[in-house]
Design a protein around this motif. Structure first.
Motif, short mmCIF file in Angstrom:
data_model
loop_
_atom_site.label_atom_id
_atom_site.label_comp_id
_atom_site.label_asym_id
_atom_site.label_seq_id
_atom_site.Cartn_x
_atom_site.Cartn_y
_atom_site.Cartn_z
N THR A 66 -92.23 36.00 2.59
CA THR A 66 -92.42 34.46 3.01
C THR A 66 -91.99 34.47 4.30
OG1 THR A 66 -91.79 34.06 0.92
CG2 THR A 66 -91.59 32.20 2.41
N SER A 91 -91.54 29.57 5.13
CA SER A 91 -89.92 29.63 4.71
C SER A 91 -89.65 28.24 5.02
CB SER A 91 -89.36 30.61 5.75
OG SER A 91 -89.70 31.93 5.30
N ILE A 149 -87.73 40.86 -4.34
CA ILE A 149 -87.59 39.64 -3.66
C ILE A 149 -86.08 39.93 -2.74
CG2 ILE A 149 -86.67 37.34 -3.70
CD1 ILE A 149 -89.56 37.67 -4.66
N VAL A 152 -85.65 35.19 0.07
CA VAL A 152 -85.49 33.76 -0.53
C VAL A 152 -84.78 33.93 -1.86
CG1 VAL A 152 -87.78 33.07 0.26
CG2 VAL A 152 -87.60 34.06 -1.94
N THR A 156 -86.94 28.90 -3.88
CA THR A 156 -88.39 29.02 -3.26
C THR A 156 -89.11 30.16 -3.88
OG1 THR A 156 -87.01 28.66 -1.27
CG2 THR A 156 -89.18 29.72 -1.12
N ASP A 157 -88.73 30.89 -4.64
CA ASP A 157 -89.67 32.08 -5.46
C ASP A 157 -90.02 31.65 -6.65
OD1 ASP A 157 -90.48 34.80 -5.48
OD2 ASP A 157 -89.31 34.84 -7.26
#
Length: 299
Positions: A66, A91, A149, A152, A156-157
């Motif tokens: 991101t 982001s 990941i 974030v 956000t994910d």
């Protein structure tokens, strides 16, 4: 045949590659990733600039982490290459605004990959809810932490999926919101969150998201005046419960869902979008910005 490039070959990038490789409507003209350990038949680049300079690209998939969305998207937009950017659009809201500004300035089609819009059970649920009075919605999206990941948190994910689905399914604006989050077992970002909304017409929404559950669960429950619906986003099953009686009996109906892979359907829609279709179910930059703004706000 559209010449498509895939930028970023992590988990989502490889899924895009797998599906597009089977399509007879596109040619994967080039791939780009910093990791050169994987071998592909297509022309391979480690930086976007070299790809743009050496390839004739009709469209591109942006599936990088991101925090890189902004820089990669701007470079491609300036060369008037239509894009499908994996969610979220960027982001920060500021970066998203710059992507939107560039897309308008260079008159480039850009869509955001909110793939759950193309889950067949979401379409079936949306059709069932048409013209029904919705009382409340409860969406659960939980599971173990995905090691991929790193940049974030869970809001956000994961939560962005369901913020978008809330607006997409109901066609209603969010009037009030409350976000509660915590950081339980991870070092840098929240891994546990509950978001509550009040939509127009007094519709109440609750979104539960975490990376603390040992199994994946993806469900949407909708209470309406006429019926109650349960949608399983993983199995793509939709059940309607209705006609409650005082003896605690009710009627159960298994709604028809034509099951398919959501990402495949999203990519088919993106191809049509690039080829001139404007009436699309794809998520716009503006819609993704609304979602990102909500996910990033405390109050």
């Amino acid at each position: 045949m559209l010449n498509i490039a895939i930028i970023g070959l992590g988990a989502m990038g490889r899924n895009h590659y797998r599906i597009l490789k089977e399509s007879n409507k596109v040619n994967i003209a080039a791939l780009c990733d910093v990791d050169t350990s994987n071998t592909y038949d297509e022309n391979f680049y480690t930086d976007v600039e070299s790809l743009i300079e050496n390839e004739n690209i009709d469209a591109a998939i942006v599936a990088v982490p991101t925090f890189l969305h902004h820089d990669v998207a701007i470079k491609l937009i300036k060369h008037k290459i239509p894009l499908l950017i994996e969610k979220p659009v960027a982001s920060t809201l500021k970066e998203a605004e710059e992507i939107l500004k560039a897309a308008k300035e260079f008159n480039v089609k850009v869509a955001i990959g909110h793939v759950e819009r193309f889950n067949p059970v979401v379409k079936a649920l949306k059709d069932e809810l048409k013209d029904k009075e919705i009382y409340s919605i409860n969406i659960t999206r939980v599971g173990p932490f995905p090691p991929r990941i790193a940049d974030v948190g869970v809001l956000t994910d994961l939560s962005v999926h369901d913020i978008d689905l809330t607006r997409y399914i109901t066609h209603k604006n969010i009037m009030r919101k409350a976000i509660f989050k915590s950081q339980k077992i991870h070092n840098h970002y929240e891994d546990n969150a509950i978001i509550s909304f009040e939509l127009e017409n007094d519709v109440i929404v609750n979104l539960t998201t975490n990376w603390l559950t040992p199994f994946k669960k993806r469900t949407i429950e909708v209470a309406c005046k006429e019926a109650y619906y349960e949608a399983n986003l993983i199995t793509q099953d939709l059940t309607e419960y209705s006609q409650y009686h005082t003896n605690n009996s009710y009627v159960t109906r298994n709604c028809f869902v034509k099951k398919d892979e959501p990402l495949k359907k999203e990519l088919q829609e993106f191809i049509k979008f690039v080829q001139g279709g404007n009436d699309t179910e794809l998520c716009s930059i503006e819609d993704s910005m609304i979602t990102l703004e909500i996910a990033n706000q405390e109050e």
